[in-house]
Write a protein that holds these residues in place. Structure first.
Motif, PDB file in Angstrom:
ATOM      1  N   ILE A  29       0.839  -1.199   0.000  1.00  0.00           N
ATOM      2  CA  ILE A  29       0.000   0.000   0.000  1.00  0.00           C
ATOM      3  C   ILE A  29       0.877   1.252   0.000  1.00  0.00           C
ATOM      4  O   ILE A  29       1.531   1.566   1.000  1.00  0.00           O
ATOM      5  N   LYS A  30       0.909   1.956  -1.135  1.00  0.00           N
ATOM      6  CA  LYS A  30       1.680   3.187  -1.265  1.00  0.00           C
ATOM      7  C   LYS A  30       0.798   4.398  -1.576  1.00  0.00           C
ATOM      8  O   LYS A  30       1.149   5.522  -1.258  1.00  0.00           O
ATOM      9  N   ASN A  31      -0.353   4.163  -2.231  1.00  0.00           N
ATOM     10  CA  ASN A  31      -1.255   5.262  -2.579  1.00  0.00           C
ATOM     11  C   ASN A  31      -2.694   4.773  -2.562  1.00  0.00           C
ATOM     12  O   ASN A  31      -2.964   3.593  -2.294  1.00  0.00           O
ATOM     13  N   SER A  32      -3.647   5.666  -2.859  1.00  0.00           N
ATOM     14  CA  SER A  32      -5.061   5.321  -2.757  1.00  0.00           C
ATOM     15  C   SER A  32      -5.482   4.279  -3.784  1.00  0.00           C
ATOM     16  O   SER A  32      -6.368   3.461  -3.511  1.00  0.00           O
ATOM     17  N   THR A  33      -4.857   4.273  -4.959  1.00  0.00           N
ATOM     18  CA  THR A  33      -5.181   3.254  -5.956  1.00  0.00           C
ATOM     19  C   THR A  33      -4.735   1.876  -5.472  1.00  0.00           C
ATOM     20  O   THR A  33      -5.431   0.880  -5.684  1.00  0.00           O
ATOM     21  N   ASP A  34      -3.576   1.807  -4.821  1.00  0.00           N
ATOM     22  CA  ASP A  34      -3.144   0.548  -4.218  1.00  0.00           C
ATOM     23  C   ASP A  34      -4.178   0.058  -3.216  1.00  0.00           C
ATOM     24  O   ASP A  34      -4.510  -1.126  -3.173  1.00  0.00           O
ATOM     25  N   ALA A 102     -12.266   3.593 -13.846  1.00  0.00           N
ATOM     26  CA  ALA A 102     -13.044   4.191 -12.761  1.00  0.00           C
ATOM     27  C   ALA A 102     -12.721   3.495 -11.447  1.00  0.00           C
ATOM     28  O   ALA A 102     -12.056   2.463 -11.411  1.00  0.00           O
ATOM     29  N   TYR A 103     -13.196   4.086 -10.359  1.00  0.00           N
ATOM     30  CA  TYR A 103     -13.074   3.479  -9.043  1.00  0.00           C
ATOM     31  C   TYR A 103     -14.388   2.812  -8.618  1.00  0.00           C
ATOM     32  O   TYR A 103     -14.368   1.811  -7.905  1.00  0.00           O
ATOM     33  N   THR A 104     -15.528   3.406  -9.033  1.00  0.00           N
ATOM     34  CA  THR A 104     -16.826   2.949  -8.545  1.00  0.00           C
ATOM     35  C   THR A 104     -17.873   2.967  -9.655  1.00  0.00           C
ATOM     36  O   THR A 104     -17.679   3.604 -10.707  1.00  0.00           O
ATOM     37  N   ILE A 105     -18.996   2.308  -9.411  1.00  0.00           N
ATOM     38  CA  ILE A 105     -20.140   2.368 -10.325  1.00  0.00           C
ATOM     39  C   ILE A 105     -20.711   3.780 -10.407  1.00  0.00           C
ATOM     40  O   ILE A 105     -20.976   4.284 -11.508  1.00  0.00           O
ATOM     41  N   PRO A 106     -20.955   4.471  -9.272  1.00  0.00           N
ATOM     42  CA  PRO A 106     -21.480   5.839  -9.371  1.00  0.00           C
ATOM     43  C   PRO A 106     -20.600   6.764 -10.207  1.00  0.00           C
ATOM     44  O   PRO A 106     -21.118   7.658 -10.900  1.00  0.00           O
ATOM     45  N   GLU A 107     -19.291   6.569 -10.168  1.00  0.00           N
ATOM     46  CA  GLU A 107     -18.397   7.409 -10.967  1.00  0.00           C
ATOM     47  C   GLU A 107     -18.693   7.270 -12.452  1.00  0.00           C
ATOM     48  O   GLU A 107     -18.750   8.262 -13.186  1.00  0.00           O
ATOM     49  N   ILE A 332     -16.796   4.291  -1.972  1.00  0.00           N
ATOM     50  CA  ILE A 332     -17.806   5.139  -2.617  1.00  0.00           C
ATOM     51  C   ILE A 332     -17.991   6.428  -1.834  1.00  0.00           C
ATOM     52  O   ILE A 332     -18.101   7.516  -2.416  1.00  0.00           O
ATOM     53  N   PHE A 333     -18.024   6.336  -0.502  1.00  0.00           N
ATOM     54  CA  PHE A 333     -18.169   7.565   0.281  1.00  0.00           C
ATOM     55  C   PHE A 333     -16.990   8.500   0.043  1.00  0.00           C
ATOM     56  O   PHE A 333     -17.168   9.706  -0.167  1.00  0.00           O
ATOM     57  N   THR A 334     -15.771   7.951   0.069  1.00  0.00           N
ATOM     58  CA  THR A 334     -14.580   8.784  -0.088  1.00  0.00           C
ATOM     59  C   THR A 334     -14.510   9.417  -1.476  1.00  0.00           C
ATOM     60  O   THR A 334     -14.300  10.631  -1.611  1.00  0.00           O
ATOM     61  N   LYS A 335     -14.680   8.599  -2.525  1.00  0.00           N
ATOM     62  CA  LYS A 335     -14.505   9.080  -3.895  1.00  0.00           C
ATOM     63  C   LYS A 335     -15.727   9.834  -4.423  1.00  0.00           C
ATOM     64  O   LYS A 335     -15.582  10.857  -5.112  1.00  0.00           O
ATOM     65  N   GLN A 339     -14.821  13.460  -1.939  1.00  0.00           N
ATOM     66  CA  GLN A 339     -13.955  14.109  -2.928  1.00  0.00           C
ATOM     67  C   GLN A 339     -14.768  14.854  -3.975  1.00  0.00           C
ATOM     68  O   GLN A 339     -14.379  15.943  -4.401  1.00  0.00           O
ATOM     69  N   ARG A 340     -15.885  14.306  -4.391  1.00  0.00           N
ATOM     70  CA  ARG A 340     -16.659  14.910  -5.483  1.00  0.00           C
ATOM     71  C   ARG A 340     -17.396  16.177  -5.045  1.00  0.00           C
ATOM     72  O   ARG A 340     -17.414  17.164  -5.776  1.00  0.00           O
ATOM     73  N   TYR A 341     -17.966  16.176  -3.827  1.00  0.00           N
ATOM     74  CA  TYR A 341     -18.844  17.282  -3.451  1.00  0.00           C
ATOM     75  C   TYR A 341     -18.364  18.103  -2.248  1.00  0.00           C
ATOM     76  O   TYR A 341     -18.820  19.218  -2.044  1.00  0.00           O
ATOM     77  N   ILE A 342     -17.457  17.567  -1.451  1.00  0.00           N
ATOM     78  CA  ILE A 342     -17.059  18.267  -0.239  1.00  0.00           C
ATOM     79  C   ILE A 342     -15.658  18.856  -0.349  1.00  0.00           C
ATOM     80  O   ILE A 342     -15.444  20.039  -0.062  1.00  0.00           O
ATOM     81  N   ASN A 343     -14.684  18.046  -0.750  1.00  0.00           N
ATOM     82  CA  ASN A 343     -13.296  18.507  -0.806  1.00  0.00           C
ATOM     83  C   ASN A 343     -12.600  17.928  -2.038  1.00  0.00           C
ATOM     84  O   ASN A 343     -11.875  16.942  -1.930  1.00  0.00           O
ATOM     85  N   PRO A 344     -12.785  18.555  -3.206  1.00  0.00           N
ATOM     86  CA  PRO A 344     -12.179  18.030  -4.438  1.00  0.00           C
ATOM     87  C   PRO A 344     -10.651  18.006  -4.394  1.00  0.00           C
ATOM     88  O   PRO A 344     -10.027  17.257  -5.144  1.00  0.00           O
ATOM     89  N   GLN A 345     -10.031  18.807  -3.541  1.00  0.00           N
ATOM     90  CA  GLN A 345      -8.576  18.884  -3.477  1.00  0.00           C
ATOM     91  C   GLN A 345      -7.976  17.953  -2.419  1.00  0.00           C
ATOM     92  O   GLN A 345      -6.798  18.069  -2.090  1.00  0.00           O
ATOM     93  N   VAL A 346      -8.772  17.030  -1.905  1.00  0.00           N
ATOM     94  CA  VAL A 346      -8.279  16.134  -0.859  1.00  0.00           C
ATOM     95  C   VAL A 346      -7.054  15.374  -1.352  1.00  0.00           C
ATOM     96  O   VAL A 346      -6.992  14.919  -2.493  1.00  0.00           O
TER      97      VAL A 346
END
Length: 467
Positions: A29-34, A102-107, A332-335, A339-346
């Motif tokens: 685990i080095k980054n969020s994609t990992d 993508a990361y998720t279905i909603p994306e 899904i909550f995080t991405k 990230q999408r609606y609260i803090n895009p620069q996270v």
């Protein structure tokens, strides 16, 4: 109650799960994609095992044996074989699923059909996954308690904490490794147990002589039920975040396609093993409760070390679903929300931390619900229908229908959800499942909306790919 040999095997299995979580956290685990998608580097064998084990939960082991003991007989194997058939069409979608990055279905839904469709799909997915996590931890704890003799509350806490800890530490890498190990335990544990059980019951001929011929029919449940199961599974797989995320995590498009076909083979090979165990239970212990069929024959007819393997297999079958549901909900909550609606620069690091916190919160609340022994089965069935019936058309057709209109996704989500809810309230008339009725309504609404808007010169949905 388990003897010391069998109990030791179960304990070693649970410790092994924690060890995998530590290893993946330490080295992979080095980054969020990992963390969220296992670096998009999973080979076909790991994806296939994960797809298989996430579908084969307690319902496909204890549940199938119980159905075989009851009215379904040997044809209960179709409960899993239908899943093997239902996942095959997913191979046609796998290249696009992997290619979309993508990361998720909603994306994916949001990219094509805009923020409103995106947000509704995200909420439906989170609610459903939260409920499913709660039910799987409850099921895991119940099985741990039943198979070891410890109190139910203790079993729930042990199962919940093990699932939370290794998922929090290793993310999808840990999930994928444990799923591979869990599939090996589930498949070979029950397969090894089968000849011991048949031999302990006096042999196959002795078993068949005590079972009504109708119970030995491979199609006793009827072709209508078989077809309904196949359709239900395809819809479930194509709209299930825990299933689709595995294709997202495949090493490339080809590995994703191979994985779906390999998963079909895995599930087909497994399908009738628990059904056969249920038949043995009917022949040898006809007066027991059907839900105890698998455990009864294993503990009475198989050696203790085989019983230990089967115990670990049953625990694995429920825990594998719990960890996947937990991770998908927090991702899904995080991405899709934070990230999408609260803090895009996270930051990337903050995304990992938030997803881990989400895993802990979801897992602990789910454990709390389980400790109160609240009956959430009806809620789970309803939530499962809701996550699929609405988004299915928008997600599946959004991947392949290039000329879809901009509002077709939103209309199909609303129509599918409304019909699914209504059909559930009517208690599924004509034997048509609510998930099927809602999904069909969504498909029809999607097609009609696209044709009308194209005729009126309306806007097309944003394409996912350049070509």
């Amino acid at each position: 109650m388990l003897n010391s040999t069998a109990l030791l095997i179960v304990i070693l299995y649970l410790i092994g799960m924690l060890g995998i979580g530590w290893y993946t956290n330490r080295f992979l685990i080095k980054n969020s994609t990992d963390y969220m998608l296992a670096s998009r580097a999973l080979p076909a064998i790991m994806v296939a095992a994960s797809l298989s084990v996430n579908n084969i939960g307690g319902g496909s082991s204890v549940g199938v044996a119980s159905r075989a003991f009851g009215n379904w007989g040997l044809s209960a194997g179709w409960y899993v074989l239908a899943a093997a058939i239902g996942i095959i069409p997913m191979a046609l979608f796998a290249p696009r699923l992997r290619r979309v990055l993508a990361y998720t279905i909603p994306e994916v839904v949001g990219r094509r059909f805009g923020p409103t469709s995106h947000l509704i799909t995200a909420v439906l997915n989170i609610v459903a996954l939260f409920c499913l996590t709660a039910s799987q931890i409850l099921a895991s704890g119940t099985i741990v308690a039943a198979l070891t003799g410890i109190p139910l509350d203790t079993g729930i806490i042990i199962a919940g904490l093990v699932a939370i800890i290794y998922t929090v530490m290793g993310g999808l890498w840990a999930d994928a490794f444990t799923d591979l190990f869990q599939w090996i335990i589930i498949f070979f544990g029950l397969l090894i147990a089968l000849p011991f059980i048949i031999g302990g019951a006096g042999g196959w001929q002795a078993i068949v002589s005590k079972v009504p011929p109708a119970k030995m029919s491979l199609t006793g449940i009827g072709f209508a039920t078989i077809l309904s199961l196949v359709v239900q599974y395809f819809i479930t797989f194509m709209s299930g975040p825990e299933m689709v995320s595995r294709i997202y995590a495949a090493k490339d498009e080809r590995e994703g396609t191979k994985a779906t076909l390999l998963s079909a083979l895995f599930m087909a090979l497994y399908a009738f093993i628990p059904a056969l165990i249920g038949i043995v239970a009917f022949a040898t212990f006809p007066n027991i409760n059907g839900n105890q069929a698998l455990a009864t024959v294993v503990f009475n007819l198989a050696p203790s070390w085989v019983a230990g393997l089967v115990c670990a297999a049953i625990i694995a079958s429920t825990m594998s679903s719990a960890d996947s549901d937990m991770l998908c909900a927090s991702t899904i909550f995080t991405k899709d929300i934070y990230q999408r609606y609260i803090n895009p620069q996270v930051s990337d690091r903050a995304q990992i931390i938030m997803t881990r916190i989400g895993n802990v919160v979801i897992g602990l609340v789910a454990m709390g619900i389980a400790l109160f022994q609240i009956n959430i089965i009806t809620l789970n069935i309803f939530a499962f229908m809701l996550r699929a019936a609405g988004p299915f058309a928008a997600f599946a057709l959004g991947l392949v229908w290039r000329g879809a209109s901009k509002t077709a996704g939103l209309i199909s989500i609303l129509a599918g959800s409304a019909v699914g809810i209504y059909w559930q309230i009517l208690e599924e008339p004509y034997g048509i499942l609510a998930i099927v009725a809602g999904s069909v309504a969504g498909l029809v609404a999607f097609a009609i909306t696209t044709w009308i808007e194209r005729g009126l010169g309306g806007r097309e949905a944003t394409p996912l790919f350049e070509d």
